[in-house]
Every structure is written in C-alpha cells, then in structure tokens.
Write a protein that holds these residues in place. Structure first.
Motif, PDB file in Angstrom:
ATOM      1  N   LEU A 165       0.872  -1.169   0.000  1.00 20.61           N
ATOM      2  CA  LEU A 165       0.000   0.000   0.000  1.00 20.61           C
ATOM      3  C   LEU A 165       0.908   1.218   0.000  1.00 20.61           C
ATOM      4  O   LEU A 165       1.344   1.704   1.036  1.00 20.61           O
ATOM      5  N   LEU A 166       1.232   1.660  -1.205  1.00 23.78           N
ATOM      6  CA  LEU A 166       2.203   2.727  -1.385  1.00 23.78           C
ATOM      7  C   LEU A 166       1.560   4.094  -1.191  1.00 23.78           C
ATOM      8  O   LEU A 166       0.348   4.247  -1.233  1.00 23.78           O
ATOM      9  N   GLY A 167       2.397   5.107  -1.013  1.00 22.62           N
ATOM     10  CA  GLY A 167       1.917   6.472  -0.884  1.00 22.62           C
ATOM     11  C   GLY A 167       1.938   7.023   0.518  1.00 22.62           C
ATOM     12  O   GLY A 167       1.673   8.209   0.726  1.00 22.62           O
ATOM     13  N   GLY A 168       2.264   6.178   1.519  1.00 24.27           N
ATOM     14  CA  GLY A 168       2.241   6.644   2.897  1.00 24.27           C
ATOM     15  C   GLY A 168       3.188   7.791   3.157  1.00 24.27           C
ATOM     16  O   GLY A 168       2.833   8.774   3.820  1.00 24.27           O
ATOM     17  N   ALA A 169       4.421   7.705   2.629  1.00 26.85           N
ATOM     18  CA  ALA A 169       5.407   8.769   2.862  1.00 26.85           C
ATOM     19  C   ALA A 169       4.943  10.080   2.239  1.00 26.85           C
ATOM     20  O   ALA A 169       5.172  11.166   2.783  1.00 26.85           O
ATOM     21  N   HIS A 170       4.260  10.010   1.098  1.00 28.42           N
ATOM     22  CA  HIS A 170       3.823  11.231   0.440  1.00 28.42           C
ATOM     23  C   HIS A 170       2.615  11.849   1.138  1.00 28.42           C
ATOM     24  O   HIS A 170       2.468  13.078   1.153  1.00 28.42           O
ATOM     25  N   VAL A 171       1.762  11.016   1.729  1.00 32.36           N
ATOM     26  CA  VAL A 171       0.705  11.557   2.574  1.00 32.36           C
ATOM     27  C   VAL A 171       1.319  12.259   3.780  1.00 32.36           C
ATOM     28  O   VAL A 171       0.863  13.333   4.195  1.00 32.36           O
ATOM     29  N   LEU A 172       2.381  11.686   4.339  1.00 32.22           N
ATOM     30  CA  LEU A 172       3.053  12.309   5.482  1.00 32.22           C
ATOM     31  C   LEU A 172       3.644  13.671   5.119  1.00 32.22           C
ATOM     32  O   LEU A 172       3.701  14.577   5.960  1.00 32.22           O
ATOM     33  N   VAL A 173       4.095  13.837   3.870  1.00 30.14           N
ATOM     34  CA  VAL A 173       4.601  15.141   3.437  1.00 30.14           C
ATOM     35  C   VAL A 173       3.472  16.173   3.498  1.00 30.14           C
ATOM     36  O   VAL A 173       3.654  17.299   3.982  1.00 30.14           O
ATOM     37  N   ALA A 174       2.285  15.800   2.997  1.00 26.53           N
ATOM     38  CA  ALA A 174       1.143  16.713   3.049  1.00 26.53           C
ATOM     39  C   ALA A 174       0.731  17.002   4.496  1.00 26.53           C
ATOM     40  O   ALA A 174       0.414  18.146   4.843  1.00 26.53           O
ATOM     41  N   VAL A 175       0.738  15.973   5.346  1.00 24.00           N
ATOM     42  CA  VAL A 175       0.414  16.178   6.761  1.00 24.00           C
ATOM     43  C   VAL A 175       1.419  17.110   7.417  1.00 24.00           C
ATOM     44  O   VAL A 175       1.059  17.959   8.252  1.00 24.00           O
ATOM     45  N   ALA A 176       2.695  16.994   7.036  1.00 26.55           N
ATOM     46  CA  ALA A 176       3.720  17.896   7.579  1.00 26.55           C
ATOM     47  C   ALA A 176       3.415  19.336   7.210  1.00 26.55           C
ATOM     48  O   ALA A 176       3.562  20.252   8.040  1.00 26.55           O
ATOM     49  N   GLY A 177       3.000  19.583   5.969  1.00 23.28           N
ATOM     50  CA  GLY A 177       2.621  20.941   5.576  1.00 23.28           C
ATOM     51  C   GLY A 177       1.406  21.438   6.333  1.00 23.28           C
ATOM     52  O   GLY A 177       1.334  22.600   6.734  1.00 23.28           O
ATOM     53  N   PHE A 178       0.446  20.542   6.546  1.00 23.77           N
ATOM     54  CA  PHE A 178      -0.766  20.878   7.298  1.00 23.77           C
ATOM     55  C   PHE A 178      -0.412  21.293   8.721  1.00 23.77           C
ATOM     56  O   PHE A 178      -0.882  22.333   9.226  1.00 23.77           O
ATOM     57  N   ASN A 179       0.413  20.496   9.390  1.00 20.37           N
ATOM     58  CA  ASN A 179       0.783  20.798  10.770  1.00 20.37           C
ATOM     59  C   ASN A 179       1.732  21.980  10.867  1.00 20.37           C
ATOM     60  O   ASN A 179       1.740  22.704  11.872  1.00 20.37           O
ATOM     61  N   PHE A 180       2.546  22.191   9.835  1.00 23.59           N
ATOM     62  CA  PHE A 180       3.414  23.368   9.804  1.00 23.59           C
ATOM     63  C   PHE A 180       2.569  24.640   9.878  1.00 23.59           C
ATOM     64  O   PHE A 180       2.875  25.568  10.641  1.00 23.59           O
ATOM     65  N   ALA A 181       1.501  24.693   9.101  1.00 20.24           N
ATOM     66  CA  ALA A 181       0.641  25.872   9.112  1.00 20.24           C
ATOM     67  C   ALA A 181      -0.093  26.018  10.438  1.00 20.24           C
ATOM     68  O   ALA A 181      -0.267  27.130  10.948  1.00 20.24           O
ATOM     69  N   ARG A 182      -0.517  24.903  11.017  1.00 19.39           N
ATOM     70  CA  ARG A 182      -1.315  24.955  12.247  1.00 19.39           C
ATOM     71  C   ARG A 182      -0.485  25.334  13.466  1.00 19.39           C
ATOM     72  O   ARG A 182      -0.941  26.110  14.317  1.00 19.39           O
ATOM     73  N   PHE A 183       0.730  24.780  13.572  1.00 17.21           N
ATOM     74  CA  PHE A 183       1.485  24.898  14.811  1.00 17.21           C
ATOM     75  C   PHE A 183       2.681  25.837  14.734  1.00 17.21           C
ATOM     76  O   PHE A 183       3.200  26.249  15.767  1.00 17.21           O
ATOM     77  N   ARG A 184       3.160  26.152  13.523  1.00 14.40           N
ATOM     78  CA  ARG A 184       4.348  27.013  13.408  1.00 14.40           C
ATOM     79  C   ARG A 184       4.007  28.414  12.928  1.00 14.40           C
ATOM     80  O   ARG A 184       4.727  29.358  13.223  1.00 14.40           O
TER      81      ARG A 184
END
Length: 858
Positions: free
Chosen positions: A581-600
């Motif tokens: 089930l590929l794509g997990g690392a790339h979803v994590l990249v999007a989640v990192a951007g999401f959390n960057f905006a929320r918390f930083r």
C-alpha cells in the motif's frame, strides 16, 4: 552491415510441446527464477513444472492462468506448454470474464490452488494450439490470438538472436505476463538459460531500484509510459553497472526521446533497442539496431530474424511509398478465437495485416506513419475503441470513442448524458484499468456525422477537446451516484463484476482494503454508516452515518493524527513485504505541511515564529542525525552524508540504501527553506495578510517541479514540495469554495504522477481527509494505540530500516510489529530524555539567575 538475417529452421521437436518449456533442466544449476526469498535453478524450476504437469493429467486441457508476475502463475503456464496443454492467459481483473466465455478445464485460483474441473477437456483443441492471448489489453474483448508451439519457440529464438541474450542475463519484470511483451521477456530468458526476477513493483518505486541493484538486473523493458516514469525518478543519473540493454515497445516513443535514451545508453555502456510487435505475431516483428537509434529514431527498424515485411496498397495511404504493413514469419498466429468453438481451428491466416501504415526508408528501415484500424495504445495497452463503445453505452447515454496513442476521448450523448459523465469516467479507470490522466470524457448534444450518416470521428475528437471538463462533485455534498460508487468498488477491490446490489463483504473485501475503501467512501459521501461494509451499494449513495454510541464507545480523533498513524503502518508494512500500500510517505509530506501551518505559523511576532520553526526543525533533524550516526558507528551501512542529512544534495545519483532517509532529508530541506523565506519581513507580512493565497502560490510553484518545468534540485525523491504546500493550503482553507478548489487541484494533479493507481488513490484519499474532515471516528479501545503510532511516526521511520530486515525471514507480520514497537519505544525514551534535559536546563537557568542576584563578596 546486414540488416535482415534469416533464422535457420529450428531442430525437430516433440510434436505438441514448446521446446524451451520442456527443456528447462538442460540449463542445470543456473538461476532461473528469483521471487522474494525464492531462488530456483533451472533444474528446480523444471521439477516444479513437471510436478504441476503431473497434476494436470495426461489428457490435453484448456488451462486458465491469471498472468501476474507470480511464481505459481509462471510454473502453471510453463507446465501447460511443456505437457502439451493449452494455456489461456488473462489479466487478473478479467479472469472471471474470460473463464465464463471459454469454460477452461483447469484454473489456477488466486491463492495458488489448481482447480481441475474435469479429467478430460470439454473442448476440441487443435494439435498445434499452445497459447491463447488477449489481443486488446485491458478492454476485456473476448477475441483471443491463437498461438502455436512453433510461434512461441520461433519468436523466442529470434528475440534471443537479435538481442544477444546471455545465460548470465537477469530480467526484472516491469510488465505483466498476460501482456505479450512482458511474456516474451520471460520466454526468451528461460530459453537462453538466464533468470527472471518476478515483481509487480513499478519503476516509480524506490524499492524497485533496490531490487534491480541487489538482484543484479541486466535488462529493462518498458512501454512509453515506463519512460515517463524513468524520467521522473532520475534514471539518467542512476548507476546501474550490470545493465546491458533497455528495450522499448508497446507503442510509439517520441523520436527525440528515442535519441536521448540511445545517447544515454551509449554514455552509460548499455544498448537501447526500440522494437515493434503485436500479439498476433506472438510478440516481436521488428527491431531497431541500437547503433542506428540515434540517427533514425523515428523508425521501428528491420524485420526480426526469420521475418519479412511488405507494403500493400491501402485507401488511407495518400503519400507516395506508403502502404499497409504486412508481416510474414513463423511467429504469425494461427488465427483468432472468439468462442470455444474456434479452439478446434487450425491455421486460418498465413500473414499478418498489421493495420499500420508505413513506408520503407532509403536505408531499408521501416517507419510507421499512421493506423488503419480502430485501435489506440494507452500505457502499452491496445484498446479496441469499438468494443469500448459497446461496453460503455447504457440506456439514456450512448458512448462514442476516439483518440490516438496515449489518449482516449469519450463522448456521451443522450437524455442522461450529463449525469453519466462521472460514471463513465470512473468505469474507464476502474473496470478497464486505463490511467485517468489519458482519458477525457464529456457530454455532447449530438455526435457529428458524415454525409453517409456515420460518426465523423475527427470532428468528434475536436469537439471533445474543445469542451470544458466537469470536475467531480466535492466530497460530502451527496453527489455520489450509485453507479459512481459501483465503479469505485470495482476499481479498489479489482472486481469489475460488482453490481449495485453488491456489498464490500460480498465482494471479498478484507481488513487491508477496508481502510482504503472507507476513506474513499467518506470522501464521496461525507460520512459512512457504521455497517457500510454489509450495505448494498445502491443504498450507500447519499447515506449519512448516525451518531456513534452505545457499546461501541466511539471517539473523535484528529484527521492528521489518524493519517500519520495509518501512513507509517503502510510504509513499514510495504517495506517488510506484509502488504503493498504505497503512498504513505507522500501523505506524510502533506500532513507535515498541514501541521506546519497549524502549529508554526501562529499569530506570534516574527522572531517568535522563527524560533518555533527552528525548534521544529531540530526536533526532526537532531534525533535523525543521532540515530543515523549510531548506526554508522555500529555498521558500515551508511556514510557521513547520511549523518549530516546531505545525501539528497551531495550523495550518489544511483538509488542505494543511502537513500533510505530521503523523506527526512527532504522534509528538513523544505522546512529550512520555508524558515529562510519567512525570515524576510516583507514575506512574513504577505503570509499574514494572505494566509490562504500565500500557500496556494507556493503550491503553484511546487507544481512546476511536479510537471518537471523546473528542477527542484533533489533527485530520486520526486518533486514532493507541492504536496507540502497542499497540506499548508488545506490548513488555511476556511471556506467551502477554497476546499472545493483544492480538491479539484488534487484530483487533477495526483493521478498520473506515479503511474500506480492504488498509490495515487491512497494519496488523494488521505489528503482529501485533511481538507474535509477535522476529526474522524475511532473506537475508544484503539485511540491510544493510534495516538502513539502518530506521535512516534518519525522514530518508526528512522528505526524500521534496522529492524524488519532481520525478521522478514521469520514472518513479515512479526517484522512489522517489531518495527512499530521499536520506533514507539525509542520515541518514548527520546521523549523522556528530552523532558529530563529540559528540566535540567531549567534548573541550571534558575541557579544562574539566583547566582546573578547574590551580593558581590569581593
């Protein structure tokens, strides 16, 4: 130089068998098959083939094999050829349809069990018949090519001759066996005594190149879409010292790209061989000698040894010297089969009218200049447009198809045309397996027609091209139709036979597909009922989930946390081979951007925000460098560049274990660049004034890298900055139209990026959850475990490379469980150590403060 060399007639062979399949043992202890932990010599492969032949029995049978790159499928296929049976190869998704049409006597079931339906054949099988192959790729046409024992042997010998295949060659499978090009790779290497490395990995996957290097792959085969992916993954910069040649077929490759790959091969020490073939010719009819590729990239070359071409007049051939290309040779099929009754037929054709318009150059090379028939090739698949029209048309909506190689254009007309556009688009992708990026679907008032009343297909193509494309309805608005959901089930579960009365459980859904289907359903419906898995599809459309309660004790979990937990499980499970089930690392990249905006990116003043960004970078970089440094001290697996997180910028271009930490490196690079950008006061002000537009502009810049308009400077990791920017924009999208716009961008840009539909579905589904759902329901019993996995995802990613390889041989599930447990434990220890250090620092600071207020005793 002789461009056409006749092939001497093959030695007399036992009638009714294919010699290369019968004589595997003559290659002795040379490796023949490599599939995961399995290593079979030719002698061992011959023993397995013989055992399966014994199970098939003595009477000739029609044996259905789902032609995936699986050792069991390969053995059964070879057993049928070696024992005089007739092999029927079909794509896995079409096996049920083919079985219903041809009623095979034996079927190799998906689990590897051989189902012998009857002791003797129910069909009359012609003595020369050896193999039945689908002729129209994934479109499900019942027409099959009838291939003889001599066809298979002669074509394999010819390919071995002009490619110079050696007994030391190892071919890593890039194409499925049910595709005649992929099957020819297997046949030729086994005939010569070489080896095949069986895998379903895409060349877009880092794991493929790990496999290519570790198994010593010497040959690579690809269709035009394969070369799109090779360009994306930085193939030109890879170091593959054992690679001898790269072959291309399955459709026309742009001449400029042919020239570029020919020159790349010349510099790197491997040959680039363009080939031309059809299923009806068993595989190959022509090849372009590699030394001529750079000078004549527009041609398909010369006939293969033993074959010949003629150009015959055709009404469509207007230019001088152009005619229909007709091929003759020992590899020309016996004829077509459209029903079981045709299996008794002998030879009904002696030459192959290719349907292609061609000319012969002054140098004796052949160039394809057009096509007569109603076929196009998309991603290497030959698509019958007439069959597609029949399959897609339905009451109230008549479908007509046109296009060219690489693109399919579909027009829908009738009273229900507008409502059926989305369903037709889903069906083309789900039922027929065609990439969404290559398909355009639109509704038209009526089809343009010629004076004789026939559809004017050139005019139809212009009409479809000019029509604006409708976007799918946004998630959660109730726009999903029953047919749209049926197509979704068919796509995700590989069940084109799904009906509106089917359920997830009834279609064989399991715990792995449950997550993916539920995510997609939630994106379609906004919410799904608790019992959706046993609810018929027609009842799901427009459904809404009731509030959870009672004994289930459902809790709400932040979507970003749920995605982090799910993605890291997918990454580890895929690497350990428990599932794919590929794509997990790339979803994590999007989640990192999401959390960057929320918390930083808070409302704090600029220096405070920068300090918090620096802390965030350190929380990723420091533990990563410490862990990698410790591994370097104890092993020789990595180097100093890995410790400094600089491998992505300064490391070797070829994909090796040094690239294991690409995700961490790229994330640190992105965060450092963003911190530097936002350190500029004017940029900081812009981000605060335009919190949504700012990341959208960055998303636009990132898409320049995604479409390779600009080079973002980090090879082999693919340009993933656009996913980070997408997550950032998702966090700032406060209105429905903003989320809708981002959804449209997501739907338009993810498909086609990887060339792997399951991977793209996972990424679209995961990122869409960030857009539309703040929280997701989670059973209270699982909430703690999911939270721990989300919190420890970085540490799991760092440590699993050193855990799962030591446990894979015991069981992949143990390897995954141990990897998750180790990462969670290291995270717990790191958190405790961080707390301890922070507490010590606070006490020292307090002590210094007290000392600073003490009276001067001097």
């Amino acid at each position: 130089m002789t461009l056409v060399s006749p092939l001497s007639p093959p030695a007399a062979a036992t009638p009714g068998v294919v010699p290369f399949a019968r004589d595997l043992a003559r290659h002795g202890d040379r490796l023949a098959v490599m599939a995961g932990a399995d290593r079979w010599t030719h002698r061992e492969l011959a023993e397995r083939v013989g055992a399966t032949a014994d199970r098939l029995g003595s009477g000739r049978k029609l044996v259905l094999v789902s032609g995936s790159n699986d050792p069991g499928q390969l053995v059964t296929y070879l057993a049928a050829l070696a024992a005089g049976h007739v092999a029927l190869l079909a794509p896995p998704a079409q096996a049920g349809t083919v079985a219903a049409a041809y009623d095979p006597d034996a079927v190799l079931l998906p689990g590897g069990e051989l189902d012998l339906r009857r002791p003797t054949s129910a069909h009359e099988l012609h003595p020369d018949l050896a193999l039945l192959m689908p002729t129209s790729g994934s479109t499900g046409s019942p027409k099959l090519a009838r291939l003889s024992h001599r066809n298979l042997q002669a074509n394999a010998e010819s390919i071995v001759a002009y490619l110079g295949i050696r007994d030391t060659d190892r071919a890593v499978t890039t194409l499925p066996m049910h595709y005649v090009y992929g099957l020819s790779v297997v046949n030729t290497h086994l005939l010569r005594g070489g080896a095949v490395v069986l895998t379903d990995l895409s060349v877009a996957d880092a794991c493929f190149w790990d496999l290519m290097t570790s198994e010593g792959g010497t040959t690579l085969a690809g269709v035009p879409h394969t070369f799109d992916l090779l360009d994306r993954v930085g193939f030109a910069g890879m170091r593959l010292p054992r690679l001898r040649y790269v072959t291309q077929a399955g459709g026309r490759l742009d001449p400029a790209r042919v020239r570029r790959y020919a020159e790349l091969g010349r510099r790197a020490g491997w040959d680039f061989v363009v080939m031309y073939g059809q299923t009806e010719a068993t595989a190959r009819m022509a090849y372009l000698p590699p030394e001529l590729a750079a000078a004549h990239p527009e041609t398909v070359g010369v006939p293969i040894p033993g074959g010949s071409f003629d150009l015959e007049p055709a009404p469509e051939a207007a230019a001088p010297g152009v005619g229909e290309l007709v091929y003759r040779g020992p590899n020309v099929m016996l004829g077509y089969a459209s029903s079981p009754a045709d299996l008794a037929l002998g030879r009904t054709v002696t030459e192959l009218r290719t349907g292609d318009l061609a000319r012969r150059t002054a140098g004796g090379l052949y160039e394809i200049v057009g096509r007569r028939s109603r076929f196009v090739k998309i991603a290497g698949l030959r698509v019958d447009l007439d069959h597609l029209e029949t399959a897609l048309s339905r009451p109230g909506a008549v479908v007509r198809c046109t296009g060219a190689d690489g693109e399919l254009m579909v027009a829908v007309s009738g009273p229900g045309a507008s409502a059926e556009v989305a369903a037709v688009r889903q069906e083309v992708a789900g039922r027929f397996g065609l990439p969404a990026r290559a398909v355009t679907v639109t509704a038209v008032a009526e089809f343009p027609r010629l004076a004789n009343g026939k559809v004017d297909y050139p005019a139809l193509r212009e009409l479809v091209s000019a029509a604006p494309q409708e976007e799918p309805p946004p998630a959660g608005t109730g726009g999903a139709t029953p047919e749209r959901l049926r197509a979704l089930y068919a796509e995700l579960l590989g069940r084109p036979d799904a009906t509106l009365d089917s359920t997830f459980v009834g279609l064989g859904g399991d715990s792995l597909s449950y997550v993916e289907v539920s995510i997609r359903l939630e994106a379609e419906l906004g919410a799904v009922p608790a019992n959706w898995h046993v609810t018929p599809i027609r009842e799901l459309a427009g459904a809404r989930a009731p509030a959870a309660g009672g004994r289930w004790r459902m809790r709400r979990l932040e979507t970003s946390a749920a995605l982090r937990a799910l993605a890291i499980v997918c990454v580890v499970g895929t690497h350990a081979g428990l599932f794919t089930l590929l794509g997990g690392a790339h979803v994590l990249v999007a989640v990192a951007g999401f959390n960057f905006a929320r918390f930083r990116l808070t409302t704090a003043e600029r220096t405070t925000r920068l300090r918090r960004q620096a802390v965030g970078i350190a929380r990723i970089a420091v533990p990563s460098m410490l862990w990698i440094g410790g591994v370097v001290l104890l092993t020789n697996q990595y180097g100093p560049l890995n410790v400094l997180l600089l491998n992505g910028l300064l490391g070797p271009p070829s994909w090796t274990s040094d690239w294991h930490f690409w995700f961490v490196e790229v994330l640190v690079y992105i965060l450092v660049v963003m911190a530097a950008l936002l350190a500029v006061p004017s940029v900081d002000r812009l981000e605060r004034r335009f919190p949504f537009a700012f990341p959208v502009v960055l998303l636009g810049f990132g898409l320049l890298g995604r479409y390779e308009v600009v080079d973002l400077g980090v090879p082999h990791t693919m340009p993933v900055f656009w996913l980070f920017a997408f997550g950032w924009a998702a966090a700032r999208a406060s209105r429905w139209w903003q989320r809708l716009g981002l959804t449209a961008v997501l739907a338009a840009t993810v498909p086609g990026f990887f060339g792997n539909s399951a991977r793209e579905i996972a990424i679209v589904g995961g990122v869409a959850l960030l857009l539309w759902l703040a929280t997701v329901p989670c059973p209270a019993q699982l909430q703690r475990m999911v939270s721990v996995l989300a919190s420890s995802s970085l540490y799991v990613y760092l440590t699993h490379w050193q855990v799962y390889p030591h446990l894979d041989d015991i069981h992949p599930a143990l390897a995954v469980a141990a990897s998750l447990a180790t990462g969670a434990s290291v995270w717990w220890l790191a958190a405790r150590a961080t707390t301890l250090v922070s507490g010590l620092g606070a006490r020292l600071g307090a002590a210094r403060a007290v000392a600073g207020t003490a009276p001067d005793r001097a």
